[in-house]
Design a protein around this motif. Structure first.
Motif, short mmCIF file in Angstrom:
data_model
loop_
_atom_site.label_atom_id
_atom_site.label_comp_id
_atom_site.label_asym_id
_atom_site.label_seq_id
_atom_site.Cartn_x
_atom_site.Cartn_y
_atom_site.Cartn_z
N ASP A 30 0.84 -1.20 0.00
CA ASP A 30 0.00 0.00 0.00
C ASP A 30 0.88 1.25 0.00
O ASP A 30 0.60 2.22 -0.71
CB ASP A 30 -0.91 0.03 1.23
N ARG A 50 -3.31 2.39 10.63
CA ARG A 50 -4.59 2.53 9.92
C ARG A 50 -4.95 1.27 9.13
O ARG A 50 -6.02 1.20 8.54
CB ARG A 50 -4.55 3.72 8.96
N MET A 52 -2.73 -0.20 6.70
CA MET A 52 -2.02 -0.32 5.42
C MET A 52 -0.87 -1.30 5.52
O MET A 52 -0.28 -1.49 6.60
CB MET A 52 -1.45 1.05 5.00
N ASP A 400 -2.99 11.05 4.99
CA ASP A 400 -4.24 11.51 4.40
C ASP A 400 -4.08 11.72 2.89
O ASP A 400 -4.96 11.37 2.09
CB ASP A 400 -4.70 12.82 5.05
N ILE A 403 -3.95 8.37 1.10
CA ILE A 403 -5.29 7.78 0.94
C ILE A 403 -6.04 8.46 -0.19
O ILE A 403 -6.78 7.81 -0.95
CB ILE A 403 -6.06 7.83 2.27
N GLY A 408 -9.35 5.18 -0.36
CA GLY A 408 -9.57 4.40 0.86
C GLY A 408 -10.73 3.44 0.74
O GLY A 408 -10.65 2.29 1.14
N ARG A 412 -12.02 0.71 4.33
CA ARG A 412 -10.78 0.02 3.95
C ARG A 412 -9.65 0.31 4.94
O ARG A 412 -8.92 -0.58 5.35
CB ARG A 412 -10.35 0.43 2.54
N PHE A 413 -9.51 1.58 5.32
CA PHE A 413 -8.48 1.96 6.28
C PHE A 413 -9.12 2.67 7.47
O PHE A 413 -10.16 3.32 7.34
CB PHE A 413 -7.44 2.89 5.63
#
Length: 530
Positions: A30, A50, A52, A400, A403, A408, A412-413
């Motif tokens: 990711d 988060r 990832m 941020d 993403i 996202g 997903r996160f």
């Protein structure tokens, strides 16, 4: 994403295994983060927590660059308030509180900052600091930081100034101003804790892995410990360039202007073993100061300069003799017992990554300390600039942006959680939930300051002889701590151990005294000293 204590243990064997997996089992990450300083490690932690899949790579060791050359302060940014950068000051105050009260209270402490009111100072230099301290206390309150963590500023009688700073100039001393700010036990230890916590949340941490080329979708890596090995290319949905002053080497349209901050290292006994940080105004300035900062291991750091660093950016900056003399000249204005070059036990310089815009002047002290997050045409995301204290906010904003790039999707996160995420060793970290403050009684105080709630593990896991003996006479670091750093903190070389995990290299005599123990314990762990 759950934290795993075993996953947070970094070692040379794990590094070798991770490199092999990159070659033999290619995957698309990711996020790949380039740069193992405070910003890169903080970004890896934010992303991993988060949910990832994260790969953090560093060309040298953790905290090899700017992140180990700071003043070791977690400060509220008073200087930036005085120069009109109110946003930077407010963010610094908020992030300082997060560090000291939630994420790393074991690696921070309150530091008494003392401005002596001397007749030799100008009227502005005697009055403006007090106004600044009051404004700084307003920032503390606005950020929600408790006065128990950072007590309110106050006036000091001359005797109180002398108690905190025993070698202060007493001629014309009318008292002093006290402000309480935050101080790190060590900046490199903070970076190591961030990287290990990120690993505990599933990130892969790979030191001595140089990113020789990068785009927003791939990174070419070279194994710096195996120069004959073929490079490996890893794929990613996003790539972050967090290499600080070296950001332009991967993204040529970024203009970072390094500013050199030189510090002098003096044995604390030369200054009467001060408890407070003597703060002396720079001649002709009402917003710049030199500080005498009490440190671990019987040292004081004195700094700092703020000058342009032209030309090629070195891996390890020199501390020029002219810089050292300038620092001594400024701080001697506030000392009754003057320091000379003979009192200097060591010196170091760090390079601040300042963002330079068209039309900026020659003086780096006038450049903004704000950070920037920029995306190149090939998709590479670069984060640079900013202050060490703001690393967490920089990381949050960077992830941020990641993403936004990769998408996202619903659920997903996770949302960013790093405002309340304790690092390894901190109270509240899941791995140390059963360890209380009472459980730390009886262990060396200096070990507790470095490892927090992980201290019992450091001692219990030791396999070396005489684990609680010091690594050398007069150096308050135990053999157990050396062994733990080798087995659990990613040490690969003698320099990793002496110069970054424990900062003994700041005084060459201390480094030489501890090197035999370093060699012995590296061999015990199956690592050839180099």
């Amino acid at each position: 994403m759950e934290f795993s204590s075993p996953a947070s243990q970094l070692s040379a064997a794990r590094r070798l295994s991770n490199f092999s997996e990159l070659r033999e089992s290619p995957t698309t990450w990711d996020l790949v983060v380039i740069g193992g300083g405070v910003t890169g490690a903080g970004t890896a932690l934010d992303a991993a927590s988060r949910g990832m899949s994260v790969l953090l790579v560093e060309a040298h060791d953790l905290a090899f660059g700017t992140s180990r050359w700071s003043s070791k302060l977690a400060h509220g940014g008073l200087r930036y308030l005085s120069t009109g950068h109110a946003g930077v000051a407010l963010r610094s105050a908020a992030e300082r509180g997060i560090l000291m009260e939630r994420t790393a209270p074991h690696l921070t402490r309150a530091l008494s900052q003392v401005v002596p009111l001397l007749d030799s100072l100008s009227l502005a230099q005697r009055t403006l600091p007090g106004l600044g301290f009051l404004a700084g206390d307003m920032l503390r309150r606005a950020s929600g930081t408790s006065s128990e963590t950072l007590p309110r500023p106050r006036f000091l009688r001359p005797a109180e100034v002398q108690r905190l700073c025993p070698t202060v100039e007493t001629k014309g001393l009318r008292g002093g101003l006290l402000n309480v700010d935050g101080q790190l036990v060590d900046d490199a230890r903070l970076v190591t804790a961030l990287a290990r916590t990120a690993a505990g949340y599933g990130a892969t941490v790979l030191t001595y892995a140089r990113a020789s080329a990068a785009t927003g979708e791939s990174v070419e890596l070279r194994d710096e410990l195996d120069p004959g090995a073929e490079p490996v290319t890893v794929a990613a949905r996003a790539v972050v360039n967090a290499t600080g002053v070296w950001a332009g080497e991967l993204q040529s349209d970024i203009r970072v202007r390094p500013s050199r901050g030189t510090h002098v290292v003096v044995r604390s006994e030369k200054l009467g073993n001060p408890e407070g940080a003597l703060t002396v105004p720079v001649p002709g300035s009402t917003s710049r100061y030199c500080f005498v900062l009490p440190q671990e291991l019987g040292r004081c750091f004195i700094g700092l300069t703020d000058v342009d660093q032209p030309g090629e950016i070195p891996d390890v900056p020199d501390a020029p003799e002219d810089d050292v003399q300038w620092v001594l000249d400024v701080v001697n204005r506030g000392l009754g017992t003057k320091l000379t070059m003979d009192d200097v036990a060591g010196a170091y310089a760090g390079l601040r990554p300042l963002i330079s815009m068209e039309g900026d002047g020659d003086d780096t002290s006038d450049l903004s300390r704000d950070h920037a997050i920029l995306t190149s045409e090939n998709g590479l995301i670069t984060v640079t600039g900013g202050k060490l204290t703001e690393y967490r906010l920089m990381a949050e904003e960077t992830v941020d942006k990641v993403i936004e790039r990769i998408g996202g999707g619903p659920g997903r996160f996770h949302e960013c959680a790093t405002k309340n995420l304790p690092l390894v060793g901190a109270p509240g970290n899941p791995a140390f939930a059963k360890v209380s403050g009472a459980d730390l009684i009886g262990y060396p105080a200096s070990m507790v300051r470095r490892f927090g709630r992980e201290t019992p593990t450091v001692v219990r896991s030791a396999t070396c002889d005489r684990p609680l003996d010091n690594v050398a006479e007069g150096i308050d670091i135990t053999r157990a701590e050396f062994e733990f750093a080798i087995r659990s903190e990613g040490v690969a070389t003698v320099a990793d151990l002496l110069d970054r995990r424990f900062r003994l290299g700041l005084i060459p005599d201390d480094r030489a005294a501890a090197e035999p123990a370093a060699n012995e314990l590296l061999i015990l762990a199956g690592i050839e000293p180099k």
